[in-house]
Design a protein around this motif. Structure first.
Motif, mmCIF file in Angstrom:
data_model
loop_
_atom_site.group_PDB
_atom_site.id
_atom_site.type_symbol
_atom_site.label_atom_id
_atom_site.label_comp_id
_atom_site.label_asym_id
_atom_site.label_seq_id
_atom_site.Cartn_x
_atom_site.Cartn_y
_atom_site.Cartn_z
ATOM 1 N N ILE A 77 -9.692 36.593 -53.038
ATOM 2 C CA ILE A 77 -9.631 38.322 -53.899
ATOM 3 C C ILE A 77 -8.204 38.662 -52.033
ATOM 4 O O ILE A 77 -8.568 39.354 -51.982
ATOM 5 C CB ILE A 77 -10.565 38.439 -52.771
ATOM 6 C CG1 ILE A 77 -11.026 38.052 -51.924
ATOM 7 C CG2 ILE A 77 -11.950 38.192 -54.126
ATOM 8 C CD1 ILE A 77 -12.789 38.835 -51.143
ATOM 9 N N GLU A 116 -12.707 31.002 -51.610
ATOM 10 C CA GLU A 116 -12.703 32.252 -51.934
ATOM 11 C C GLU A 116 -11.467 33.231 -50.717
ATOM 12 O O GLU A 116 -11.166 34.317 -51.374
ATOM 13 C CB GLU A 116 -14.282 33.110 -50.673
ATOM 14 C CG GLU A 116 -15.818 33.123 -51.510
ATOM 15 C CD GLU A 116 -16.169 33.686 -50.762
ATOM 16 O OE1 GLU A 116 -16.493 34.267 -49.262
ATOM 17 O OE2 GLU A 116 -17.637 33.061 -51.598
ATOM 18 N N PHE A 171 -17.020 40.044 -56.105
ATOM 19 C CA PHE A 171 -15.531 40.945 -56.497
ATOM 20 C C PHE A 171 -15.453 41.860 -57.346
ATOM 21 O O PHE A 171 -13.755 42.227 -56.905
ATOM 22 C CB PHE A 171 -15.065 39.579 -56.767
ATOM 23 C CG PHE A 171 -15.092 38.018 -55.315
ATOM 24 C CD1 PHE A 171 -16.003 38.364 -54.598
ATOM 25 C CD2 PHE A 171 -14.359 37.238 -55.870
ATOM 26 C CE1 PHE A 171 -15.663 37.593 -53.332
ATOM 27 C CE2 PHE A 171 -14.801 35.856 -54.762
ATOM 28 C CZ PHE A 171 -14.745 36.288 -53.349
#
Lengths: 518, 345
Positions: A219, A215, A193
């Motif tokens: 992000i 997730e 990341f």
């Protein structure tokens, strides 16, 4: 050439790096993408979400030049792009990082980074120069490795970073990552990341596909949802809460599915305790982590999980097919049973239909009869001499029951359609008279008629008191058929539902790892 | 992805598990293999070597000369059906030929002991290869290459590097000639009024045994299943390790039978015998149409392949074609045969 122009356009913040409009794609009569619009800006992570089979990979394969769209246009950096071949995509600065990495394991990191574009003069490689450049690229993805090491010797996560470095070597501005974290441990995910953040600030756009909710919200800048080939929404991540996302992925229409059966309240037939499957390499969380479950006589237990959830591995372990990687305590009809091999499982009355009949089901060169009787030969040939009449009788009995369409039972199975091939696999397990049937996505790639026959067979088995563990990538059918449903997420049971008490959205929430109130 | 649509199919004629009709057969591997043999025989009638082709003795000798290769090819067929390969058959042949000669000529063992001992020796070589292949998961090519070298070395060791013949050196250094053992003469004789060699009958027996194993026994079915899809076979309860050991052991036993015949025909055990025979055996299996990828083929095809290669050699030799040209022609024929077979796969 293209990439240089693209860079020029992209220096303006939030300029659309990529625009895909009206993308359509059909395979035969099946529409996989219906006029999908998708765009990507410089410096953003755009998550592409959707259930299995929603059309995500097809869209990305079109972008990567591996497939051609039937209709629609793709614009990159303001100019129309024709993507006929992966080469074209690379020339436009598109890099696709697949789940299965595309590196050549026996070659060095440096050779992989420049594969096909080796710096050279008249065929003579510039070794020193390429090593130098490789070191630079590796530094940019945070890897301090000797570029002369072979890719084989690296961990999966380092290989993934090498793949990203390869994208940088191509001057890629559009980077597609298809479930990049499925084989990574938590610290490795953090490192990935951080690199994604670097790429963003360098002006790259990233298209990110994942099945993990946490997730997505870590992000994503924007999220697009695909459902049955339609783009149903594109929103900023903060404007799309998890509950809404799941609802969009599933679609409202499918949540009202009538349950077929009440739970069968009978004796426990199969009890599995402490089922654990180790990951392929040390240091990673187990693929199945201490799962216990039980199935009653005549019960159909639905088992749900997205890719990488461990459902298949759980079934393989119960069948004794994973060897030393998987372990479990198994009790059948109250008696502890040691199952250390498929043969032992068959003798204990367990059958497994795997989710890939080509790789792990059919024997291609053999005819229908031989394929059907393969698992029951010890019974059909007690002294080793095959009783050909009994064998033909068993094959034709089960062929009749399953409504198998074939010109002759002596026909090779390779010439059958997908649905009929699957019937041959099922016929093989009818022949062993199993008490417990493990079905791993048995309706994958079969036509509607064959699906119906498979449901009928499951019903029949259930009425005869056989127990069934049924996993499927098509959740409506699973909701329809199962008495009880358990959802797996990252190797654990995330939720269980009585038949009729859950809709697809409930399953998806649990399978993506959302907590109960998300 | 959508599946390919159904081929036109009618609901199954369920009461008859009938064989496909002759049309289907015409496009089968056996038809192609038979056509190749007929083609070779046709050449024989055209270039009959001044009528030699029309004499039974020519056919009798063609059969006899092809028999040893044919026995090796029978063993090779089992292995190739499991998608493996056995390069050691020629060396095992030599090892057994040497051992059989020592036991029969020098030690005067009864054939009732010597023959089973030799078969066991061949089986052991094969079983060793099979066990390493199946348990340690090393490629069959490598393992049997190692066994090829090892068995050759063993043959040279026990023979002292010399041919083991009826000429024996006594402790005082003088030479004496022993009698040719009765069993050697028996194997090398002809039956039915001199019309068929015993070696050819042994080959036919090998074919029959192989056919029974492959077409009628559970073992055979398992061998095909392993060659067709090893993982699917394992998941259907097929004992993969045991069956692989069995396949290589059978190859070893058939090599041993070939070694017995070779020793009897030469009346000696030559540690240099059988060099390159493994390649002829593979060529026979391939010309017959058994697929090197495994899972397909059969012993009938190997029989046809043996006859094709045997007759080709015989016809060229009765027409006094030099060996150099015969080898080149055989090379071409292997490629043509495989191209013909590939049409259907």
């Amino acid at each position: 050439m293209y990439t240089m122009q693209a860079v020029a356009v992209l220096t303006q913040p939030n300029a659309p790096l990529l625009t895909m409009t009206g993308i359509c794609k059909s395979f035969g009569s099946q529409e996989v993408l219906r006029a999908v619009d998708f765009d990507l800006c410089a410096g953003e992570v755009h998550v592409l979400a959707g259930e299995n089979g929603a059309g995500k990979s097809t869209l990305m394969r079109i972008l990567g030049g591996a497939l051609r769209a039937d209709a629609g246009r793709t614009t990159i950096g303001g100019r129309q792009a024709v993507l006929r071949h992966p080469r074209d995509a690379a020339a436009h600065g598109i890099a696709v990082i697949h789940q299965e990495l595309s590196l050549v394991g026996s070659m060095s990191i440096a050779d992989n980074l420049f594969l096909g574009r080796e710096p050279s003069t008249a065929g003579w490689l510039h070794r020193a120069g390429s090593l130098e450049r490789a070191r630079e690229l590796l530094a940019r993805v945070g890897l301090r490795l000797d570029p002369r090491r072979t890719v084989d010797s690296l961990t999966i996560s380092s290989q993934q970073l090498v793949e990203i470095a390869k994208a940088l070597a191509l001057d890629a501005r559009i980077i597609v990552m298809d479930e990049p974290t499925s084989a990574l441990s938590a610290p490795e995910v953090q490192h990935l990341f951080a690199r994604i953040a670097d790429l963003k600030s360098a002006g790259c756009g990233i298209i990110y596909i994942t099945h993990r909710l946490e997730e997505i919200y870590t992000i994503a800048d924007r999220i697009s949802v695909l459902r049955d080939g339609n783009l149903v929404a594109t929103r900023r991540a903060e404007d799309l809460p998890a509950g809404e996302l799941v609802r969009l992925m599933v679609g409202r229409s499918m949540s009202e599915q009538a349950p077929r059966h009440a739970t069968a309240q009978t004796k426990v037939r199969l009890r599995v305790e402490h089922c654990t499957v180790r990951a392929a390499r040390p240091g990673l969380p187990p693929i199945v982590a201490d799962v216990s479950l039980q199935v009653h006589r005549g019960e159909i237990l639905g088992l749900v999980g997205l890719e990488g959830s461990g459902v298949s591995e759980l079934l393989w372990t119960v069948f004794g097919a994973l060897g030393k990687r998987g372990s479990a305590r198994v009790e059948i009809d109250g008696r502890p049973t040691s199952i250390h091999s498929p043969r032992a499982a068959i003798d204990a009355g367990v059958a497994l239909v795997t989710n890939d009949r080509k790789r792990t089901g059919l024997i291609p060169g053999m005819d229908i009869i031989a394929n059907t009787t393969l698992a029951s030969l010890p019974r059909l040939s007690p002294a080793g001499w095959i009783n050909r009449a009994a064998e033909a009788r068993q094959a034709s009995d089960s062929a009749r029951r399953l409504n198998l369409l074939a010109a002759s039972l002596r026909q090779s199975v390779s010439s059958l359609s997908g649905g009929n091939q699957q019937k041959v696999v099922l016929a093989r397990w009818m022949g062993t008279q199993p008490r417990i049937v493990l079905l791993d996505d048995p309706t994958r790639g079969v036509d509607v008629g064959a699906k119906h026959e498979i449901y009928l067979l499951m019903n029949q088995w259930s009425e005869q008191g056989r127990s069934i563990v049924f996993s499927s990538s098509e959740w409506p059918e699973l909701l329809h058929v199962s008495h009880r449903i358990m959802v797996m997420h990252r190797g654990r049971i995330a939720a269980s539902f009585e038949g009729g008490r859950a809709g697809p959205a409930d399953l998806l929430r649990a399978a993506m790892g959302a907590t109960a109130d998300a | 992805m959508p599946e390919t649509p159904d081929k036109p199919a009618q609901p199954l004629a369920l009461d008859r598990a009938e064989r496909p009709g002759w049309r289907t057969w015409l496009s089968s591997s056996s038809a192609t293999a038979l056509a190749a043999l007929c083609f070779v025989l046709l050449i024989g009638t055209l270039f009959s070597g001044d009528g030699a082709f029309y004499k039974w003795n020519t056919h009798r000798d063609a059969l006899r000369q092809a028999s040893v290769y044919g026995m090796l090819a029978c063993g090779m067929t089992f292995v190739i059906i499991t998608a493996g390969i056995d390069l050691s058959v020629g060396s095992v042949l030599a090892l057994v030929a040497v051992a059989f000669s020592i036991l029969s000529i020098h030690l005067s063992w009864s054939p009732w002991l010597a023959i089973p001992a030799c078969l066991a020796l061949g089986a052991t070589c094969g079983a060793a290869s099979g066990a390493v292949i199946a348990r340690l998961r090393i490629q069959p090519f490598i393992v049997t290459l190692a066994m090829m070298v090892f068995a050759r070395g063993l043959a040279k060791t026990i023979s002292g590097g010399r041919k083991v013949s009826t000429a024996m050196q006594l402790p005082d250094g003088s030479w004496t000639a022993a009698d040719v053992p009765h069993v050697f003469r028996a194997i090398d004789s002809r039956l039915l009024g001199d019309n068929i060699s015993v070696v050819s009958l042994i080959f036919i027996l090998c074919v029959v045994i192989s056919w029974i194993i492959l077409a009628r026994l559970r073992w055979g079915r398992y061998l095909y299943a392993i060659g067709g899809n090893e993982e699917a076979a394992r998941l259907s309860g097929v004992p993969v390790t045991i069956m692989k050991v069995l396949a290589y052991s059978l190859a070893g036993i058939f090599s041993a039978i070939a070694g017995l015949c070779q020793a009897a025909q030469e009346q000696q055990g030559d540690p240099e015998a059988g060099i390159g025979y493994e390649l002829t055996a593979i060529a026979i299996v391939v010309i017959g149409g058994t697929n090197l990828m495994g899972g397909r083929g059969g012993i009938g095809l190997t029989l046809l392949g043996t006859l094709t290669i045997g007759y080709l050699d015989k016809i060229l030799s009765i027409n006094a074609v030099p060996e150099a040209s015969r080898l080149m022609l055989t090379g071409v024929i292997i490629i043509v045969a495989v191209l013909l077979q590939r049409r259907k796969d």
